[in-house]
Write a protein that holds these residues in place. Structure first.
Motif, short mmCIF file in Angstrom:
data_model
loop_
_atom_site.label_atom_id
_atom_site.label_comp_id
_atom_site.label_asym_id
_atom_site.label_seq_id
_atom_site.Cartn_x
_atom_site.Cartn_y
_atom_site.Cartn_z
N HIS A 82 -1.71 -6.60 2.95
CA HIS A 82 -2.07 -6.46 4.36
C HIS A 82 -3.43 -7.11 4.58
O HIS A 82 -4.17 -7.36 3.64
N HIS A 85 -7.06 -2.47 7.32
CA HIS A 85 -6.51 -1.17 7.66
C HIS A 85 -7.46 -0.43 8.60
O HIS A 85 -8.61 -0.80 8.74
N THR A 93 -3.67 6.46 8.31
CA THR A 93 -4.03 5.08 8.02
C THR A 93 -2.98 4.11 8.54
O THR A 93 -1.79 4.25 8.25
N TYR A 94 -3.43 3.14 9.33
CA TYR A 94 -2.60 2.04 9.79
C TYR A 94 -2.96 0.82 8.95
O TYR A 94 -4.13 0.48 8.81
N TYR A 95 -1.95 0.16 8.41
CA TYR A 95 -2.15 -1.07 7.64
C TYR A 95 -1.72 -2.24 8.51
O TYR A 95 -0.64 -2.22 9.09
N TYR A 96 -2.56 -3.25 8.59
CA TYR A 96 -2.32 -4.38 9.47
C TYR A 96 -1.93 -5.63 8.71
O TYR A 96 -2.42 -5.89 7.62
N ALA A 101 0.89 -3.62 12.86
CA ALA A 101 0.41 -2.55 11.99
C ALA A 101 1.57 -1.63 11.66
O ALA A 101 2.54 -1.54 12.42
#
Length: 121
Positions: A82, A85, A93-96, A101
């Motif tokens: 990714h 984040h 937690t958001y992973y981009y 995301a």
């Protein structure tokens, strides 16, 4: 006594000198850039593939959706890769991957969201 990092010739001059000539210095830096470019290209391909998978799932009009984790796995989505984040106020937690995301839930579902791109002015 210091020696050249490339050809091991004895260095004459400054104490902190690393290369004996411009030729050795250029050789070192050109090869360093080549090695770096190969790794960066491989990682960039993985990131672009991940983004393409998320775009395919989301379509062009949706801003978010929830899907089964197995759907992403079948499409060979690589969760490990990714771009950055974000941890929200609830500690999730958001992973981009660029403008997309995802956030994994404990029930093997994944929330996918699209972050609007900033307008270029």
């Amino acid at each position: 006594m210091n020696t050249c990092k490339i050809c091991n010739k004895r260095l004459v001059g400054r104490k902190d000198k690393i290369f004996c000539s411009v030729k050795c210095k250029n050789y070192y830096h050109v090869n360093l850039r080549k090695a770096t470019a190969l790794v960066v290209k491989e990682l960039d391909n993985i990131l672009h593939r991940n983004r393409s998978i998320l775009l395919e799932i989301m379509g062009k009009n949706k801003t978010q959706c929830t899907i089964e984790r197995v759907v992403l796995e079948k499409k060979k989505f690589r969760f490990k890769y990714h771009t950055h984040h974000h941890i929200n106020s609830k500690g999730k937690t958001y992973y981009y991957v660029y403008d997309f995301a995802w956030m994994a839930f404990s029930d093997d579902r994944v929330l996918v969201v699209r972050k609007p791109l900033a307008q270029v002015t």
